[in-house]
Enzyme design. Sequence first.
Site, PDB file in Angstrom:
ATOM      1  N   ARG A 181       0.822  -1.232   0.000  1.00 16.18           N
ATOM      2  CA  ARG A 181       0.000   0.000   0.000  1.00 16.18           C
ATOM      3  C   ARG A 181       0.847   1.270   0.000  1.00 16.18           C
ATOM      4  O   ARG A 181       0.395   2.335   0.405  1.00 16.18           O
ATOM      5  CB  ARG A 181      -0.962   0.031   1.185  1.00 16.18           C
ATOM      6  CG  ARG A 181      -1.999  -1.063   1.141  1.00 16.18           C
ATOM      7  CD  ARG A 181      -3.298  -0.625   1.775  1.00 16.18           C
ATOM      8  NE  ARG A 181      -4.294  -1.665   1.664  1.00 16.18           N
ATOM      9  CZ  ARG A 181      -4.482  -2.622   2.565  1.00 16.18           C
ATOM     10  NH1 ARG A 181      -3.728  -2.648   3.651  1.00 16.18           N
ATOM     11  NH2 ARG A 181      -5.386  -3.539   2.383  1.00 16.18           N
ATOM     12  N   LYS A 192       3.408  11.992 -10.723  1.00 15.57           N
ATOM     13  CA  LYS A 192       2.535  11.204 -11.591  1.00 15.57           C
ATOM     14  C   LYS A 192       3.250   9.890 -11.884  1.00 15.57           C
ATOM     15  O   LYS A 192       4.367   9.906 -12.428  1.00 15.57           O
ATOM     16  CB  LYS A 192       2.255  11.932 -12.906  1.00 15.57           C
ATOM     17  CG  LYS A 192       1.150  12.964 -12.799  1.00 15.57           C
ATOM     18  CD  LYS A 192       0.746  13.460 -14.187  1.00 15.57           C
ATOM     19  CE  LYS A 192      -0.316  14.536 -14.097  1.00 15.57           C
ATOM     20  NZ  LYS A 192      -0.614  15.138 -15.412  1.00 15.57           N
ATOM     21  N   GLU A 225      10.316  19.315 -23.956  1.00 18.88           N
ATOM     22  CA  GLU A 225       9.661  19.604 -22.667  1.00 18.88           C
ATOM     23  C   GLU A 225      10.294  20.836 -22.001  1.00 18.88           C
ATOM     24  O   GLU A 225       9.618  21.558 -21.280  1.00 18.88           O
ATOM     25  CB  GLU A 225       9.749  18.393 -21.731  1.00 18.88           C
ATOM     26  CG  GLU A 225       9.035  17.142 -22.227  1.00 18.88           C
ATOM     27  CD  GLU A 225       7.517  17.152 -22.014  1.00 18.88           C
ATOM     28  OE1 GLU A 225       6.979  18.139 -21.498  1.00 18.88           O
ATOM     29  OE2 GLU A 225       6.879  16.141 -22.382  1.00 18.88           O
ATOM     30  N   LYS A 242       8.010  23.513 -12.749  1.00 20.10           N
ATOM     31  CA  LYS A 242       7.132  22.362 -12.503  1.00 20.10           C
ATOM     32  C   LYS A 242       6.840  22.237 -11.003  1.00 20.10           C
ATOM     33  O   LYS A 242       5.689  21.983 -10.612  1.00 20.10           O
ATOM     34  CB  LYS A 242       7.751  21.077 -13.046  1.00 20.10           C
ATOM     35  CG  LYS A 242       6.847  19.897 -12.769  1.00 20.10           C
ATOM     36  CD  LYS A 242       6.862  18.818 -13.794  1.00 20.10           C
ATOM     37  CE  LYS A 242       5.753  17.806 -13.472  1.00 20.10           C
ATOM     38  NZ  LYS A 242       5.787  16.659 -14.334  1.00 20.10           N
ATOM     39  N   GLU A 281      -3.943  18.125 -10.501  1.00 17.42           N
ATOM     40  CA  GLU A 281      -4.414  18.665 -11.785  1.00 17.42           C
ATOM     41  C   GLU A 281      -5.894  19.026 -11.777  1.00 17.42           C
ATOM     42  O   GLU A 281      -6.676  18.599 -12.622  1.00 17.42           O
ATOM     43  CB  GLU A 281      -4.096  17.672 -12.913  1.00 17.42           C
ATOM     44  CG  GLU A 281      -4.078  18.353 -14.277  1.00 17.42           C
ATOM     45  CD  GLU A 281      -3.466  17.494 -15.366  1.00 17.42           C
ATOM     46  OE1 GLU A 281      -2.375  16.935 -15.135  1.00 17.42           O
ATOM     47  OE2 GLU A 281      -4.064  17.410 -16.437  1.00 17.42           O
ATOM     48  N   ARG A 299      -2.159  22.766 -13.198  1.00 15.51           N
ATOM     49  CA  ARG A 299      -1.225  21.718 -13.654  1.00 15.51           C
ATOM     50  C   ARG A 299      -1.469  21.337 -15.108  1.00 15.51           C
ATOM     51  O   ARG A 299      -0.558  20.877 -15.799  1.00 15.51           O
ATOM     52  CB  ARG A 299      -1.304  20.489 -12.737  1.00 15.51           C
ATOM     53  CG  ARG A 299      -0.251  19.445 -13.075  1.00 15.51           C
ATOM     54  CD  ARG A 299      -0.038  18.412 -11.998  1.00 15.51           C
ATOM     55  NE  ARG A 299       1.015  17.491 -12.397  1.00 15.51           N
ATOM     56  CZ  ARG A 299       1.628  16.654 -11.588  1.00 15.51           C
ATOM     57  NH1 ARG A 299       1.324  16.606 -10.314  1.00 15.51           N
ATOM     58  NH2 ARG A 299       2.589  15.852 -12.039  1.00 15.51           N
ATOM     59  N   ASN A 359       0.448  20.437 -19.960  1.00 14.67           N
ATOM     60  CA  ASN A 359       0.081  19.658 -21.141  1.00 14.67           C
ATOM     61  C   ASN A 359       0.076  20.496 -22.414  1.00 14.67           C
ATOM     62  O   ASN A 359      -0.484  20.077 -23.428  1.00 14.67           O
ATOM     63  CB  ASN A 359      -1.312  19.026 -20.937  1.00 14.67           C
ATOM     64  CG  ASN A 359      -1.291  18.009 -19.813  1.00 14.67           C
ATOM     65  OD1 ASN A 359      -0.315  17.276 -19.650  1.00 14.67           O
ATOM     66  ND2 ASN A 359      -2.346  17.971 -19.023  1.00 14.67           N
ATOM     67  N   HIS A 387       0.252  18.894 -25.806  1.00 13.53           N
ATOM     68  CA  HIS A 387       0.048  17.458 -25.616  1.00 13.53           C
ATOM     69  C   HIS A 387      -1.228  16.927 -26.277  1.00 13.53           C
ATOM     70  O   HIS A 387      -1.319  15.739 -26.543  1.00 13.53           O
ATOM     71  CB  HIS A 387       0.053  17.107 -24.130  1.00 13.53           C
ATOM     72  CG  HIS A 387       1.444  17.070 -23.534  1.00 13.53           C
ATOM     73  ND1 HIS A 387       2.270  18.171 -23.517  1.00 13.53           N
ATOM     74  CD2 HIS A 387       2.151  16.069 -22.952  1.00 13.53           C
ATOM     75  CE1 HIS A 387       3.408  17.846 -22.940  1.00 13.53           C
ATOM     76  NE2 HIS A 387       3.372  16.582 -22.590  1.00 13.53           N
ATOM     77  N   HIS A 416      -0.582  13.748 -28.376  1.00 11.27           N
ATOM     78  CA  HIS A 416      -1.134  12.417 -28.105  1.00 11.27           C
ATOM     79  C   HIS A 416      -1.804  11.834 -29.347  1.00 11.27           C
ATOM     80  O   HIS A 416      -1.702  10.631 -29.606  1.00 11.27           O
ATOM     81  CB  HIS A 416      -2.094  12.476 -26.920  1.00 11.27           C
ATOM     82  CG  HIS A 416      -1.378  12.658 -25.606  1.00 11.27           C
ATOM     83  ND1 HIS A 416      -1.986  13.161 -24.481  1.00 11.27           N
ATOM     84  CD2 HIS A 416      -0.093  12.413 -25.254  1.00 11.27           C
ATOM     85  CE1 HIS A 416      -1.096  13.212 -23.483  1.00 11.27           C
ATOM     86  NE2 HIS A 416       0.053  12.772 -23.936  1.00 11.27           N
ATOM     87  N   HIS A 432       7.986  10.947 -27.732  1.00  8.42           N
ATOM     88  CA  HIS A 432       7.029  11.824 -27.036  1.00  8.42           C
ATOM     89  C   HIS A 432       7.450  13.299 -27.116  1.00  8.42           C
ATOM     90  O   HIS A 432       6.645  14.171 -27.462  1.00  8.42           O
ATOM     91  CB  HIS A 432       6.877  11.376 -25.582  1.00  8.42           C
ATOM     92  CG  HIS A 432       6.007  12.293 -24.776  1.00  8.42           C
ATOM     93  ND1 HIS A 432       4.642  12.373 -24.964  1.00  8.42           N
ATOM     94  CD2 HIS A 432       6.307  13.192 -23.814  1.00  8.42           C
ATOM     95  CE1 HIS A 432       4.147  13.274 -24.145  1.00  8.42           C
ATOM     96  NE2 HIS A 432       5.131  13.795 -23.431  1.00  8.42           N
TER      97      HIS A 432
HETATM   98  N1  GLY Z   1       3.773  15.792 -17.370  1.00 12.46           N
HETATM   99  C1  GLY Z   1       2.667  16.522 -16.933  1.00 12.46           C
HETATM  100  C2  GLY Z   1       2.496  16.546 -15.461  1.00 12.46           C
HETATM  101  O1  GLY Z   1       3.320  16.048 -14.733  1.00 12.46           O
HETATM  102  O2  GLY Z   1       1.507  17.063 -15.001  1.00 12.46           O
END
Ligand code: GLY
Length: 374
Positions: A126, A148, A190, A232, A242, A246, A250, A253, A257, A271
């Site tokens: 957990r 993430k 990025e 970031k 998000e 946040r 993107n 993106h 995508h 990517h």
């Molecule tokens: N790569 C986008 C984020 O971490 O929110």
Amino acid sequence: MSTTLRETLRVDLPGRAYDIRIGPGLLAEAGAQIAPFLRRPKVAIVTDETVAALHLNALCASLDASGIAHSVLALPAGESTKGWPEFTRTVEWLLAQKIERGDIVVAFGGGVIGDLAGFAAAVVRRGVRFVQIPTTLLAQVDSSVGGKTGINAPQGKNLVGAFHQPSLVLIDTAVLATLTERDFLAGYGEVVKYGLLGDEPFFEWLEDNAAAMAAGDMAARVYAVRRSCEMKAGIVTRDETEQGERALLNLGHTFCHALEAATGYSERLLHGEGVSIGCALAFELSARMGLCAQEAPSRVRAHLKMMGMKTDLADIAGPLPDAAGLLDLMSQDKKVVDGNLHFILARGIGDAFVTSQVPKKMVLGVLEDALRDK
Ligand code: GLY
């Protein structure tokens, strides 16, 4: 190597705050950096075969020097590792290592390893703690920071995962020297994104210094990684899960995508290359919607081209779906809410915002013109 090129940033999340340490030579200090986090002198390292061949000896030597025992799982390199089979293997391996709640998992590699090992750490017993040691530029400026974690599902990328913040991020900018030029530039997609979404002076700095950075200037590499992580970290601290800001991360993106799906998540388009093309298209769309001056997309494209980045659909080898097909792929994106596509658009360089008010006809027009030039 110079110790003056050292930076520490704090991701100030209540109860889960952690440091991001940046600089050349940090891998050789990993043992000393990780030791204060350990309840017993033992870690489990998850890496891939490519990174293991290049850098595992340095990491293990550093852990040995600090008296930290280590076991290693080296997974196959590549995006196809980031799925259920290798995830199951990793979780079972961690359990076989008798990882306890108080132990640390070390995610040592690029975005695939960081996401997969971080997710394994999130669910084993957990949740156990983990340390990110990212080895690609993309992982150093994006995926290793912010918590993430996850894997791909047959239904799409990153569809299974958890928010699980690391205890420490160690970014050794010297390891970037072993990246191929293509991988370095993909990661640069990025980096440039941060300037475009919220920091015009940083974009200007990149216009002046990114070529030297790509050529190996270490001070420039440390600064670019630091500024990216700082932006970031700020965004993640304000909006970890998000709910709002946040989503700015993107930028580019939604287009990216769709292009990745159209090219089968293959070597045809990495990517970060998709992010670069996606940023160019997002600025083009913003200009056509009258949100920003036409000079903005021109300036974005000029910089990306100067860096030798992929900028246009013509830079993607092989056939692509038509505009309607690409739009359809966009509609399957995670960012669709109540059937509305969410775009990150810009009022100018450094001034991005989230909107769902984008007429499909406008998007189709941008894609049709981009495909016409292919
Ligand atoms: N790569 C986008 C984020 O971490 O929110």
